[in-house]
Motif scaffolding. Sequence first.
Motif, PDB file in Angstrom:
ATOM      1  N   THR A 112     -10.435 -11.936   0.320  1.00  0.00           N
ATOM      2  CA  THR A 112      -9.375 -11.196  -0.366  1.00  0.00           C
ATOM      3  C   THR A 112      -8.315 -10.875   0.692  1.00  0.00           C
ATOM      4  O   THR A 112      -8.621 -10.857   1.889  1.00  0.00           O
ATOM      5  N   ASP A 113      -7.086 -10.616   0.268  1.00  0.00           N
ATOM      6  CA  ASP A 113      -5.992 -10.319   1.198  1.00  0.00           C
ATOM      7  C   ASP A 113      -4.901  -9.563   0.440  1.00  0.00           C
ATOM      8  O   ASP A 113      -4.178 -10.155  -0.365  1.00  0.00           O
ATOM      9  N   HIS A 114      -4.855  -8.254   0.651  1.00  0.00           N
ATOM     10  CA  HIS A 114      -3.858  -7.430  -0.036  1.00  0.00           C
ATOM     11  C   HIS A 114      -3.131  -6.539   0.954  1.00  0.00           C
ATOM     12  O   HIS A 114      -3.709  -6.142   1.960  1.00  0.00           O
ATOM     13  N   THR A 115      -1.909  -6.193   0.599  1.00  0.00           N
ATOM     14  CA  THR A 115      -1.176  -5.206   1.386  1.00  0.00           C
ATOM     15  C   THR A 115      -0.601  -4.140   0.450  1.00  0.00           C
ATOM     16  O   THR A 115      -0.057  -4.469  -0.608  1.00  0.00           O
ATOM     17  N   ARG A 116      -0.749  -2.904   0.871  1.00  0.00           N
ATOM     18  CA  ARG A 116      -0.080  -1.801   0.199  1.00  0.00           C
ATOM     19  C   ARG A 116       0.568  -0.923   1.261  1.00  0.00           C
ATOM     20  O   ARG A 116       0.103  -0.870   2.397  1.00  0.00           O
ATOM     21  N   THR A 117       1.634  -0.237   0.858  1.00  0.00           N
ATOM     22  CA  THR A 117       2.351   0.642   1.792  1.00  0.00           C
ATOM     23  C   THR A 117       2.469   2.012   1.138  1.00  0.00           C
ATOM     24  O   THR A 117       2.931   2.127  -0.003  1.00  0.00           O
ATOM     25  N   THR A 118       2.018   3.014   1.862  1.00  0.00           N
ATOM     26  CA  THR A 118       1.802   4.333   1.270  1.00  0.00           C
ATOM     27  C   THR A 118       2.589   5.410   2.029  1.00  0.00           C
ATOM     28  O   THR A 118       2.566   5.416   3.262  1.00  0.00           O
ATOM     29  N   PRO A 119       3.252   6.315   1.308  1.00  0.00           N
ATOM     30  CA  PRO A 119       3.950   7.406   2.004  1.00  0.00           C
ATOM     31  C   PRO A 119       2.950   8.487   2.423  1.00  0.00           C
ATOM     32  O   PRO A 119       2.257   9.055   1.570  1.00  0.00           O
ATOM     33  N   VAL A 120       2.906   8.748   3.713  1.00  0.00           N
ATOM     34  CA  VAL A 120       1.916   9.708   4.229  1.00  0.00           C
ATOM     35  C   VAL A 120       2.178  11.110   3.672  1.00  0.00           C
ATOM     36  O   VAL A 120       1.250  11.895   3.478  1.00  0.00           O
ATOM     37  N   SER A 121       3.427  11.405   3.366  1.00  0.00           N
ATOM     38  CA  SER A 121       3.739  12.740   2.843  1.00  0.00           C
ATOM     39  C   SER A 121       3.294  12.927   1.393  1.00  0.00           C
ATOM     40  O   SER A 121       3.440  14.003   0.839  1.00  0.00           O
ATOM     41  N   GLY A 122       2.795  11.861   0.785  1.00  0.00           N
ATOM     42  CA  GLY A 122       2.385  11.973  -0.623  1.00  0.00           C
ATOM     43  C   GLY A 122       3.492  11.539  -1.558  1.00  0.00           C
ATOM     44  O   GLY A 122       3.247  11.136  -2.686  1.00  0.00           O
ATOM     45  N   GLN A 123       4.711  11.626  -1.091  1.00  0.00           N
ATOM     46  CA  GLN A 123       5.849  11.190  -1.912  1.00  0.00           C
ATOM     47  C   GLN A 123       6.816  10.397  -1.045  1.00  0.00           C
ATOM     48  O   GLN A 123       7.008  10.723   0.141  1.00  0.00           O
ATOM     49  N   PHE A 124       7.402   9.380  -1.638  1.00  0.00           N
ATOM     50  CA  PHE A 124       8.404   8.603  -0.915  1.00  0.00           C
ATOM     51  C   PHE A 124       9.688   9.429  -0.792  1.00  0.00           C
ATOM     52  O   PHE A 124      10.036  10.179  -1.722  1.00  0.00           O
ATOM     53  N   THR A 125      10.389   9.266   0.314  1.00  0.00           N
ATOM     54  CA  THR A 125      11.754   9.802   0.372  1.00  0.00           C
ATOM     55  C   THR A 125      12.621   8.893  -0.506  1.00  0.00           C
ATOM     56  O   THR A 125      12.203   7.778  -0.876  1.00  0.00           O
ATOM     57  N   ASP A 126      13.834   9.317  -0.809  1.00  0.00           N
ATOM     58  CA  ASP A 126      14.713   8.476  -1.636  1.00  0.00           C
ATOM     59  C   ASP A 126      14.951   7.124  -0.979  1.00  0.00           C
ATOM     60  O   ASP A 126      14.934   6.083  -1.641  1.00  0.00           O
ATOM     61  N   LEU A 127      15.157   7.156   0.337  1.00  0.00           N
ATOM     62  CA  LEU A 127      15.411   5.906   1.063  1.00  0.00           C
ATOM     63  C   LEU A 127      14.172   4.997   1.015  1.00  0.00           C
ATOM     64  O   LEU A 127      14.270   3.795   0.740  1.00  0.00           O
ATOM     65  N   GLN A 128      13.006   5.574   1.260  1.00  0.00           N
ATOM     66  CA  GLN A 128      11.768   4.779   1.207  1.00  0.00           C
ATOM     67  C   GLN A 128      11.578   4.183  -0.192  1.00  0.00           C
ATOM     68  O   GLN A 128      11.186   3.025  -0.342  1.00  0.00           O
ATOM     69  N   LYS A 129      11.880   5.006  -1.193  1.00  0.00           N
ATOM     70  CA  LYS A 129      11.701   4.555  -2.583  1.00  0.00           C
ATOM     71  C   LYS A 129      12.620   3.370  -2.892  1.00  0.00           C
ATOM     72  O   LYS A 129      12.214   2.417  -3.550  1.00  0.00           O
ATOM     73  N   GLN A 130      13.836   3.447  -2.382  1.00  0.00           N
ATOM     74  CA  GLN A 130      14.801   2.362  -2.648  1.00  0.00           C
ATOM     75  C   GLN A 130      14.304   1.034  -2.073  1.00  0.00           C
ATOM     76  O   GLN A 130      14.303   0.008  -2.739  1.00  0.00           O
ATOM     77  N   ILE A 131      13.873   1.082  -0.820  1.00  0.00           N
ATOM     78  CA  ILE A 131      13.403  -0.154  -0.165  1.00  0.00           C
ATOM     79  C   ILE A 131      12.110  -0.627  -0.847  1.00  0.00           C
ATOM     80  O   ILE A 131      11.926  -1.815  -1.117  1.00  0.00           O
ATOM     81  N   TYR A 132      11.230   0.330  -1.140  1.00  0.00           N
ATOM     82  CA  TYR A 132       9.948  -0.003  -1.779  1.00  0.00           C
ATOM     83  C   TYR A 132      10.182  -0.728  -3.097  1.00  0.00           C
ATOM     84  O   TYR A 132       9.544  -1.735  -3.401  1.00  0.00           O
ATOM     85  N   GLN A 133      11.128  -0.197  -3.869  1.00  0.00           N
ATOM     86  CA  GLN A 133      11.372  -0.775  -5.198  1.00  0.00           C
ATOM     87  C   GLN A 133      11.911  -2.201  -5.094  1.00  0.00           C
ATOM     88  O   GLN A 133      11.585  -3.057  -5.925  1.00  0.00           O
ATOM     89  N   ILE A 134      12.683  -2.482  -4.057  1.00  0.00           N
ATOM     90  CA  ILE A 134      13.175  -3.866  -3.876  1.00  0.00           C
ATOM     91  C   ILE A 134      11.985  -4.789  -3.619  1.00  0.00           C
ATOM     92  O   ILE A 134      11.887  -5.883  -4.191  1.00  0.00           O
ATOM     93  N   VAL A 135      11.081  -4.357  -2.756  1.00  0.00           N
ATOM     94  CA  VAL A 135       9.911  -5.208  -2.428  1.00  0.00           C
ATOM     95  C   VAL A 135       9.036  -5.385  -3.675  1.00  0.00           C
ATOM     96  O   VAL A 135       8.558  -6.486  -3.961  1.00  0.00           O
ATOM     97  N   LEU A 136       8.875  -4.302  -4.432  1.00  0.00           N
ATOM     98  CA  LEU A 136       8.065  -4.408  -5.645  1.00  0.00           C
ATOM     99  C   LEU A 136       8.719  -5.351  -6.667  1.00  0.00           C
ATOM    100  O   LEU A 136       8.036  -6.163  -7.300  1.00  0.00           O
ATOM    101  N   ASP A 137      10.039  -5.271  -6.785  1.00  0.00           N
ATOM    102  CA  ASP A 137      10.741  -6.186  -7.702  1.00  0.00           C
ATOM    103  C   ASP A 137      10.510  -7.629  -7.259  1.00  0.00           C
ATOM    104  O   ASP A 137      10.285  -8.517  -8.093  1.00  0.00           O
ATOM    105  N   ALA A 138      10.585  -7.855  -5.956  1.00  0.00           N
ATOM    106  CA  ALA A 138      10.371  -9.220  -5.444  1.00  0.00           C
ATOM    107  C   ALA A 138       8.952  -9.685  -5.787  1.00  0.00           C
ATOM    108  O   ALA A 138       8.751 -10.814  -6.252  1.00  0.00           O
ATOM    109  N   ASN A 139       7.973  -8.800  -5.595  1.00  0.00           N
ATOM    110  CA  ASN A 139       6.577  -9.151  -5.902  1.00  0.00           C
ATOM    111  C   ASN A 139       6.439  -9.516  -7.384  1.00  0.00           C
ATOM    112  O   ASN A 139       5.822 -10.532  -7.735  1.00  0.00           O
ATOM    113  N   ASP A 140       7.018  -8.710  -8.255  1.00  0.00           N
ATOM    114  CA  ASP A 140       6.908  -8.975  -9.701  1.00  0.00           C
ATOM    115  C   ASP A 140       7.614 -10.275 -10.083  1.00  0.00           C
ATOM    116  O   ASP A 140       7.102 -11.058 -10.887  1.00  0.00           O
TER     117      ASP A 140
END
Length: 464
Positions: A259-287
Amino acid sequence: MFSKNVYTNRRNQLKKLVKTGLILIPGNDDAPMNYPDNTYHFRQDSTFLYFFGIDLQGLAGIIDIDNDREIIFGDDYTIDDIIWMGPQPTLNEQASKVGVSETRPAKDLSNVISEALKQKRTIHFTPPYRYRNILKLADLLNIHHKDVKNHASLALTKACIKLRSTKEPCEIEEMERHMSIAWEMHTTAMKMAQPGISEQKITGVLEGISMSGGGIISFPVICSVRGETLHNHYHGNILKKGDLLLVDAGSESPLHYATDHTRTTPVSGQFTDLQKQIYQIVLDANDRVREATKPGVPYLDVHLLACKVIASGLKEMGLMKGDVGQAVAEGAHALFMPHGIGHMIGLDVHDMEDYDDTLVGYDEEIKRSTQFGLSALRMGRRLKPGFTITNEPGIYFIPALIDKWKADKKFTQYINYDKVEAMKGFGGIRLEDDILVTDTGARILGQRIPITVEEVEQITGTGV
Ligand code: GLY
Ligand code: MN
């Protein structure tokens, strides 16, 4: 082990493809860690596993196509071995489980090979990657060890790639069954991602989950708050508020499927707005990758699609500029994603890469590019039902690469270096799933590990 006919059928198909000669498939031996009796965890060779299935040290298999003989060479355990290891089945008992009736002592292999050499017969073997097998082949074939790889058989290598690329239903079942362990590994890492915990501690827990699920990890765990380093195996950081923890980890099933998976997690429990923006681009690419993956489509095109999703997302954020299609065609996006969208996965995490990753991922029609970034794409050829591949887009802010490109004034028409400068220290985000190409499209193997912003924020830091 799969049922006997799985292995018999594979060897029969191999004979048909290679047509003539003698196929030699060496298994692996134990490798000493710090003194001869203290060895690394044994891992059988994947080609041997595929055709002969026996998960033990000191074996070699031959398939003599012209004389229609199959022999497994190896020694039965002595009473001294049994005192230390407990009762063991005989080689003959093991061989019969994979449909091979003839077994011979290990020392007989050299006679069989030298007889074949005298008769000027072709001995086929795939490129060896372990030094001990390189030396064994050098001795058996009377060639210098540095020359062994040059004698590897292209016909056998291509035949093995042809067979192993399309997974059989029993292989898909085995892979799918083991995805629950991948799920447990990654959700555990997410739950553990809290300020104050060390990367090392999470890594240790992940390795333990893999082991308790039946197998070793399928590659060294990547668990890092410095996720911009693509294969970061340093685990010395303590997680802190604001960090992004990138975990790229996999496990081997009891029959050694990865198996081979990657996930990226915000240590604070919540993404900052900037982290969320970049994260959502990567997630869109994955989908988008999964939606575009279907039989007949070159994975190269799917890779380029992902690059365009990433480049246009970065353009919206002001980090890139200009024509997105042109930027991707020229390779400007590779500042942010310098790797490929995925690779084959099976008995090896990068399946069959011991053979040659270009032979696995490319063919007469689709050739490997030499462009920075695109050259790292391991799988470019047209997809077929039964292929199992990874889908792993990412966005990284790599300070050294940013400095280099900026100093070289590279792609200034597509990259807003002033804005990119401000992203140094952000880290990296990668989101990776294992997918199966079906008759009509593609689907994720196993239950999808939490991936949306909401799913990840809900589970992060909840503790185990
Ligand atoms: N999971 C590591 C890699 O695919 O390179
Ligand atoms: Mn991967």
